[in-house]
Structures are given as C-alpha cells and as structure tokens.
Design a protein around this motif. Structure first.
Motif, mmCIF file in Angstrom:
data_model
loop_
_atom_site.group_PDB
_atom_site.id
_atom_site.type_symbol
_atom_site.label_atom_id
_atom_site.label_comp_id
_atom_site.label_asym_id
_atom_site.label_seq_id
_atom_site.Cartn_x
_atom_site.Cartn_y
_atom_site.Cartn_z
ATOM 1 N N TYR A 33 1.042 -0.987 -0.264
ATOM 2 C CA TYR A 33 -0.156 0.040 -0.283
ATOM 3 C C TYR A 33 1.172 1.406 -0.090
ATOM 4 O O TYR A 33 1.840 1.109 0.120
ATOM 5 N N GLU A 79 -5.523 -6.835 4.847
ATOM 6 C CA GLU A 79 -6.566 -6.063 4.472
ATOM 7 C C GLU A 79 -8.186 -7.283 4.810
ATOM 8 O O GLU A 79 -8.237 -8.567 4.592
ATOM 9 N N ILE A 133 -9.710 8.456 -6.597
ATOM 10 C CA ILE A 133 -10.051 8.123 -5.626
ATOM 11 C C ILE A 133 -10.386 8.934 -4.214
ATOM 12 O O ILE A 133 -10.668 8.178 -2.951
ATOM 13 N N LYS A 137 -12.484 6.367 -1.998
ATOM 14 C CA LYS A 137 -11.552 6.177 -0.868
ATOM 15 C C LYS A 137 -11.220 4.652 -1.167
ATOM 16 O O LYS A 137 -11.053 3.788 -1.009
ATOM 17 N N ARG A 139 -9.124 1.436 -2.399
ATOM 18 C CA ARG A 139 -7.590 0.867 -1.322
ATOM 19 C C ARG A 139 -6.788 0.825 -3.417
ATOM 20 O O ARG A 139 -5.315 0.551 -2.710
ATOM 21 N N LEU A 140 -7.206 0.384 -3.656
ATOM 22 C CA LEU A 140 -6.200 -0.137 -5.251
ATOM 23 C C LEU A 140 -6.675 0.707 -6.304
ATOM 24 O O LEU A 140 -7.824 0.573 -6.574
ATOM 25 N N TYR A 176 -2.673 8.780 -0.704
ATOM 26 C CA TYR A 176 -3.827 8.188 -0.082
ATOM 27 C C TYR A 176 -3.969 6.733 0.560
ATOM 28 O O TYR A 176 -4.616 6.475 0.470
ATOM 29 N N CYS A 178 -3.199 4.056 -0.992
ATOM 30 C CA CYS A 178 -3.678 3.316 -1.842
ATOM 31 C C CYS A 178 -2.855 2.222 -2.818
ATOM 32 O O CYS A 178 -1.804 3.531 -3.256
#
Length: 333
Positions: A33, A79, A133, A137, A139-140, A176, A178
C-alpha cells in the motif's frame, strides 16, 4: 532577455527527526500500500485475469491467496474488510469482458468503479484520477495497460517524459495510502535481462517499488507463474503459480520452483516439475508409499519440496492415511 531562474530557499531535513514508518501490504511481499507496483508479461499470459481475481477478493474482504500445502504462514495479508477498487482498462470492453470475468471471480461489482473517459481519455496526469480516489476512498487503483494512460504526446521510451508520470502516480499512492498497479506488456527482446524486457523506458521499473512478471510454463500451457523481479520494501517473494483453463477457470496452485529469467527465455521451463512428475509416477507405480519416504527420496534426487507438492497436485496424487500414517497413491483410473 533570458528568464531568471526562480530562487528557492534551502530546506534541510534532519533524519533524526524523521519517524520510522511500517509498510502496510495488500499482499506481502508483492503489492504494498502507498506505493506503485508493475505487473508485466507477454500478451495473453493471464496478467489481467490474475489482477481481476485479486480485485474480486478485495471487494469481498477475503484473502487473496488460499492456504496451500507447504506455504502456510508465509504470505501474510492485512486487508480484513471489503474495499473499493478503481479499475481502468484501455483494451477490454467493460460489459463483454471485464464484468463477466469479475462475476466469474466472485467479485462484488458494486465496489469496482471505473472513471468514464469516453469523452476525454484518462491519463496518469489527469486530475480525475485523484478526484476518483478521494470520492471512492479506493484502496487499489489499476491502470491496464500502462501505455493506454500515458497521453498522446508522451514517448514511453524517453526517460524525461516518463519520470513526471511515474512521480505523479507515486505521489497519489503515498498521499492516499492506496496501492496502484500498472499492467504492462513485455518487448520482444528474448535474450535480454528481465528488467529490460518491459516496454518503454527503464524508468517505469525504477520508479515502482515492486515489479512482477507473469509467464506461461512451456509444455504446460495451463500453468502460469508470477515471479518477483524487483522488491524495494521486502525480500523478493517466491514464485507463485496459477492454473488457467477453459473448463475449471482460475485456480491458485502455490509456490513454483522457477526463476524469472528461466520463465522468460524458456531455459528449463517446466523441466523441474516434469522431473518431479516422473519421479512420483515411478515411486508410486506399485501402490501407496508413506509420505515421509516419498519426501526423503525426492530430497535425495534434488527435488525441492514446493516442486514436489506442485507435481503431486498436477498429477492428482491422493493422500490416504491407512494405519495412522499419511501415504501417497496415484489416482485410480
């Protein structure tokens, strides 16, 4: 009259005041991440299919890799809840290709978002990427393939044009927290080092913190292997294989004993597992044999444990427990 260069005041960072940060992983040690990961390979090798499998697991809050014999505890993942994913493709249709693959993989499609770039093509410098993003929100974020999001005026072989793009997505990933995956094709230089087989400037790989290569095993067209080429944040991970066929779809196999250069140039492709298969057919020809004896004999012949387990699974060798001891036997016709 020549323009004067703007004066910038000197700022120094004292490392004594820098706090140590732990790296968080989407999939250790392959996808971190807050960083950029590149996944590359020849066309048709299963790169996109594999990434869509990863996406499906993330949208359901499930582990990306299943527990396999011999690798328990070696692949920690962090995760634990379902997350949003942004997936951008410049090659495949959303309705006829991507969504059917997501459904087949078991994804929660409501958590897979796509930036509508029909009127204006999306690029790596596009502000809409950051806006998406923030709004989702996610994550990928996946851009598939890299060259589809460079922009019409960018020469992917010129370092001075690629560095700002890679800097931009690297900043977004860190800002962020991500994971950003860039999927790329390989060039035709079969004799070159793996680090130089990615299309375009070497600065793509230089800016990424993790680089993976997906390739097909010779003489076993259904078996594909993921090899770690570069890992800046952790020790390089062991190669992992998956099976991709028309009848059974996608299936993770587990660790696979092959290096990236052998995978790419064909040297020794599939030879080690072929030898392991021949060994199992020989030792089990007369009937069941205790597991410990099989493993010990394999070690004497230089067959590694992971290769043995891969061959066992490929042949459908059965595990039985007569008399309280595990034994292996060939499947009945």
């Amino acid at each position: 009259m020549a323009n004067k260069r703007a004066e910038v005041s000197l700022k120094l960072i004292n490392m004594e005041n820098v706090e140590v940060e732990q790296v968080e992983w989407l999939l250790y040690p392959f996808i971190p991440y807050g960083k950029v990961t590149i996944i590359q390979g020849d066309p048709g090798e299963g790169k996109t299919t594999m990434v869509l499998q990863v996406i499906a697991k993330l949208t359901k809050g499930e582990k990306v890799l299943p527990d396999n014999p011999g690798n328990e505890g070696e692949l920690p993942e962090h995760e634990t809840e379902a997350v949003n994913v942004i997936y951008q493709t410049a090659e495949d249709g959303l309705g006829d290709t991507i969504k059917p693959r997501l459904i087949e993989a078991g994804a929660d499609c409501s958590k897979v978002l796509v930036i509508d770039d029909e009127e204006q093509p999306l690029t790596m410098m596009d502000n809409r990427l950051e806006e998406a993003i923030v709004q989702t929100k996610a994550r990928l974020i996946v851009l598939d393939p890299i060259q589809g999001f460079l922009g019409a005026d960018v020469d992917m072989h010129r370092a001075n044009e690629i560095r700002p793009l890679m800097k931009r997505v690297s900043v977004l990933a860190e800002k962020y927290h991500c994971a950003i995956i860039l999927i790329g094709h390989m060039n035709k230089n079969s004799n070159g080092k793996s680090s130089y087989r990615g299309l375009g400037s070497i600065d793509f790989q230089a800016a990424a913190r993790s680089v993976l290569v997906v390739g097909r095993i010779k003489n076993e067209s259904e078996v594909r292997v993921v090899c770690h080429v570069k890992s800046s944040l952790a020790p390089e991970g062991k190669s992992i294989a998956f099976r991709l066929d028309k009848d059974n779809g996608f299936e993770w196999i587990g660790e696979y004993d092959i290096g990236v250069d052998d995978l790419l140039n064909g040297s020794g492709r599939g030879q080690k597992i072929k030898e392991a298969k021949e060994f199992l057919l020989e030792i089990l020809a007369e009937g069941a044999v205790e597991q410990n004896m099989v493993i010990q004999e394999a070690e004497k012949r230089g067959i590694k444990g992971k290769t043995l387990w891969n061959a066992k699974k490929a042949l459908g060798v059965q595990s039985i427990k007569p008399g309280g001891h595990w034994s292996w036997k060939l499947p009945e016709e």
